[in-house]
Design an enzyme around this catalytic site. Structure first.
Site, PDB file in Angstrom:
ATOM      1  N   HIS A  84       0.829  -1.210   0.000  1.00 49.76           N
ATOM      2  CA  HIS A  84       0.000   0.000   0.000  1.00 49.76           C
ATOM      3  C   HIS A  84       0.859   1.253   0.000  1.00 49.76           C
ATOM      4  CE1 HIS A  84       0.895   0.825   4.247  1.00 49.76           C
ATOM      5  NE2 HIS A  84       0.729  -0.468   4.470  1.00 49.76           N
ATOM      6  N   CYS A 133       2.861  -5.062   6.615  1.00 46.52           N
ATOM      7  CA  CYS A 133       2.645  -4.705   5.211  1.00 46.52           C
ATOM      8  C   CYS A 133       3.906  -4.130   4.572  1.00 46.52           C
ATOM      9  CB  CYS A 133       1.513  -3.696   5.097  1.00 46.52           C
ATOM     10  SG  CYS A 133      -0.098  -4.346   5.606  1.00 46.52           S
TER      11      CYS A 133
END
Length: 215
Positions: free
Chosen positions: A175, A191
């Site tokens: 992301h 992440c």
């Protein structure tokens, strides 16, 4: 495919700094270390929890990854380029992308998880793509930081930035981030983070089923 030489250290730092200067750092991400839940001295008050307020040893050399930030060949890592391929190299803190026909190659600096227990390695794939993602803490994040809100809508305070790619592993994403200080550092709860400019490029290049490898 011919190999491209390693990027010049000074050129890479200049590029990263220029990109960082264009970003908006979310206020709460400056206020707390989201892994420990402890306040950051001199932080600006705000309202966004983030898996990636900057977490690093100020006395350590934060630039050691630059020497290994170089172009790669896909063949040692993937059998084919079916659906395209993404390699997330946690050592060099870089994300590599190859298109299915092999004509497009991109290399982006990235953030990585803050600790080994939050790090997952292996093969997965993109199962969902979202522009303007919302964010909610995982149960484990909420345990560590019960003061965090249960939900953060899309916008400049959202820790997932402008675009997000859902992986087949629960809670794992590639992301963007509005806090550009995170890139190149250990600064997430699992992440992989990119500059917003870069995640938009990767979003446009990938599709559902694009194969992903974290090493």
């Amino acid at each position: 495919m011919s190999k491209t030489p390693a990027l010049n250290r000074r050129a890479f730092l200049a590029t990263a700094a220029a990109l960082g200067a264009t970003g908006l750092a979310p206020s709460f991400a400056q206020q707390f270390d989201p892994y420990t839940g402890q306040p950051i001295v001199g932080a600006t008050p705000g309202a966004t929890p983030d898996a990636g307020a900057v977490q690093y040893d100020a006395a350590a050399n934060q630039r050691h990854n630059i020497s290994s930030f170089r172009a790669q060949d896909w063949r040692p890592y993937f059998d084919t380029l079916t659906n395209g391929a993404i390699l997330c190299d946690l050592t060099s803190r870089a994300v590599h992308y190859w298109s299915e026909d092999g004509t497009v190659y991109r290399l982006f600096p990235s953030s990585i998880p803050v600790s080994e227990d939050l790090t997952r390695k292996g093969r997965t794939e993109i199962i969902k793509k979202v522009v303007g993602p919302s964010w909610a803490p995982t149960p484990e994040m909420k345990k560590r930081n019960p003061e965090w809100p249960d939900f953060v809508p899309p916008g400049p305070d959202n820790p997932l930035g402008t675009h997000a790619l859902w992986l087949s592993w629960q809670y794992y994403r590639i992301h963007g981030t509005h806090d550009t200080r995170k890139i190149g550092r250990k600064s997430s709860n699992g992440c992989i983070g990119l500059y917003n400019e870069h995640i938009q490029q990767l979003y446009d290049l990938t599709k559902i089923g694009t194969q992903v490898l974290l090493i």
